[in-house]
Design an enzyme around this catalytic site. Sequence first.
Site, PDB file in Angstrom:
ATOM      1  CG  HIS A 188      13.657   9.258  -5.900  1.00  0.00           C
ATOM      2  ND1 HIS A 188      13.768   8.067  -6.589  1.00  0.00           N
ATOM      3  CD2 HIS A 188      13.907   8.959  -4.604  1.00  0.00           C
ATOM      4  CE1 HIS A 188      14.109   7.109  -5.748  1.00  0.00           C
ATOM      5  NE2 HIS A 188      14.204   7.618  -4.547  1.00  0.00           N
ATOM      6  NE  ARG A 329      17.226   5.117   2.146  1.00  0.00           N
ATOM      7  CZ  ARG A 329      16.298   5.403   1.225  1.00  0.00           C
ATOM      8  NH1 ARG A 329      15.249   4.619   1.089  1.00  0.00           N
ATOM      9  NH2 ARG A 329      16.417   6.463   0.462  1.00  0.00           N
ATOM     10  CD  GLU A 427      14.511  -0.873   0.387  1.00  0.00           C
ATOM     11  OE1 GLU A 427      14.422   0.113  -0.360  1.00  0.00           O
ATOM     12  OE2 GLU A 427      15.585  -1.277   0.875  1.00  0.00           O
ATOM     13  CG  ASN A 450       7.926   4.253  -2.416  1.00  0.00           C
ATOM     14  OD1 ASN A 450       6.771   4.151  -2.023  1.00  0.00           O
ATOM     15  ND2 ASN A 450       8.659   5.319  -2.201  1.00  0.00           N
ATOM     16  CG  ASP A 451      12.797   0.090  -4.247  1.00  0.00           C
ATOM     17  OD1 ASP A 451      12.490   0.323  -5.432  1.00  0.00           O
ATOM     18  OD2 ASP A 451      13.821   0.546  -3.711  1.00  0.00           O
ATOM     19  CB  CYS A 498       9.753   4.433   5.769  1.00  0.00           C
ATOM     20  SG  CYS A 498      10.794   3.309   4.822  1.00  0.00           S
TER      21      CYS A 498
END
Length: 537
Positions: A188, A329, A427, A450-451, A498
């Site tokens: 992050h 979110r 995800e 990402n996930d 995203c």
Amino acid sequence: MEQYQGKTIFNKIAIGKVFLYQKRETQVKRKHIEDAEAEIARFDAAKETALAQLDQIYEKALKEVGADNAAVFEVHKMMMEDEDYLDSIYNMIRGELINAEYAVATTGDNFAEMFAQMDDAYMQARAADVRDISERLVAVLCGSNTDMHALNEPVILMADDLAPSETVQMDKSKILSFVTRHGSSNSHTAILARTMNIPAVIGIDIQDDWAGKTAIVDGYTGTVIIDPDAATLEQMSEKMREDERKQQLLRELRGKETITKSGKKIHLYANIGSVSDVAQVLKNDGEGIGLFRSEFLYLESETFPTEEEQFKAYKMVAQNMAGKKVVVRTLDIGADKQVGYFNLEKEDNPAMGYRAIRICLDQQEIFRTQLRALLRASAFGNISIMFPMIISVQEVLESKRILEEVKAELGEQNIPYKDVEVGIMIETPAAVWISEELAKEVDFFSIGTNDLTQYTLAIDRQNPKLDNIYDSHHPAVLRSIQTVIENGHKGGAWVGICGELGADTTLTKTFVEMGIDELSVSPSFILPVREAVRNLE
């Protein structure tokens, strides 16, 4: 001049003074002392420094978030000067001849436990406050350098590593670059660096004597130069000027459509992590916000943010975006985003643990408070609500049921709101393979690459040892994205990306050919992605 090689996170250059960010001590050792009065004098001096820090933080918070939200720092000052709190520390130092750090840490633990056991909810909440002031005092006594508020110029921030809860509270205007010893290119902190449009390098063996020295961070090569000579300084300054000339050319794309030569329109939105990031979205001509990470409100707060605090933040973003889409979110706490007052148990595998929608559906009062704030804010702009970490249709149905109940409550109270679009994050492989069924229940999908990459490849994206095999271009990941787009459209849902992959211009053509409707990227990538789309046939 000394030169060090690390791994680059963001291609840009920074030149400035080094600020060594040292975390507060988590383990305080008990030490015997000889002179109790000298130790008390050392504590009193630390207390005055800590109070001065709180004064500065209060003034900054007053300007940025208003008197109500800044009031917590006034409470911290009062608690730090509380007679009972101070007497406990003084008595331990004198009676047990122990060091001030240990006396403060023990007193903090004792008082926090005492507050936590009280029946009154307000007093229970003070447990987090007393821990915070105790940690601040220990940090000053240990010489830890965590106070960004005293800086009078932007700096190159260097640290062992940075947690999301630390980066989110930093004064972003004072940071030229991040350099860390540990961390991952998918962390992050890396995402934040890209959002802030600043260079970042990881894997650098940071030295204590670098503090205050001039440094150059070359985000193109992953090089950090300490005490550069005049020739190197001029060479890198020219490279910075060349960067600015390229940025100027990109800025000519402001106000132009994100459309291919054949007329295919792509919605190009921005990812943000706080209200202040909206300025970067507008500066870079974002067409909307495709991912507003609402957890920053929780990471910044000392206790659960109230409905009113959340409403003000969401309303401000909606108003500033002036009718453009804002996809929020819902709370995504857990995994690497830990918040003390949630009292989450330590997990062996937190990335697959108690997080995101799982917490919200389990602790519904937290969820309902956020949904009320979001719906109230929807009356002031174009807000959409997105649920994270979905693995089943049942989770979507339950989330929508709670949302409808909150709408009914607001209706009974004559509180205005708009009907909002409802979407979910894709995800997990589970969500990919039931995306056809999920699409029937929502208005849109947003693919969190990402996930999705992490779970598809069974690779911890926070583990730097695995960076060399973490491949977001893996065929399994790209096929999953294709599947989601096709199933989403089949069920009548628009589909966006995203995750960080959305900003990868080597894949822009692939995504457009797959039929993607929207790309949401860090603000600094909006114009480069627009250029890539406009160059496509």
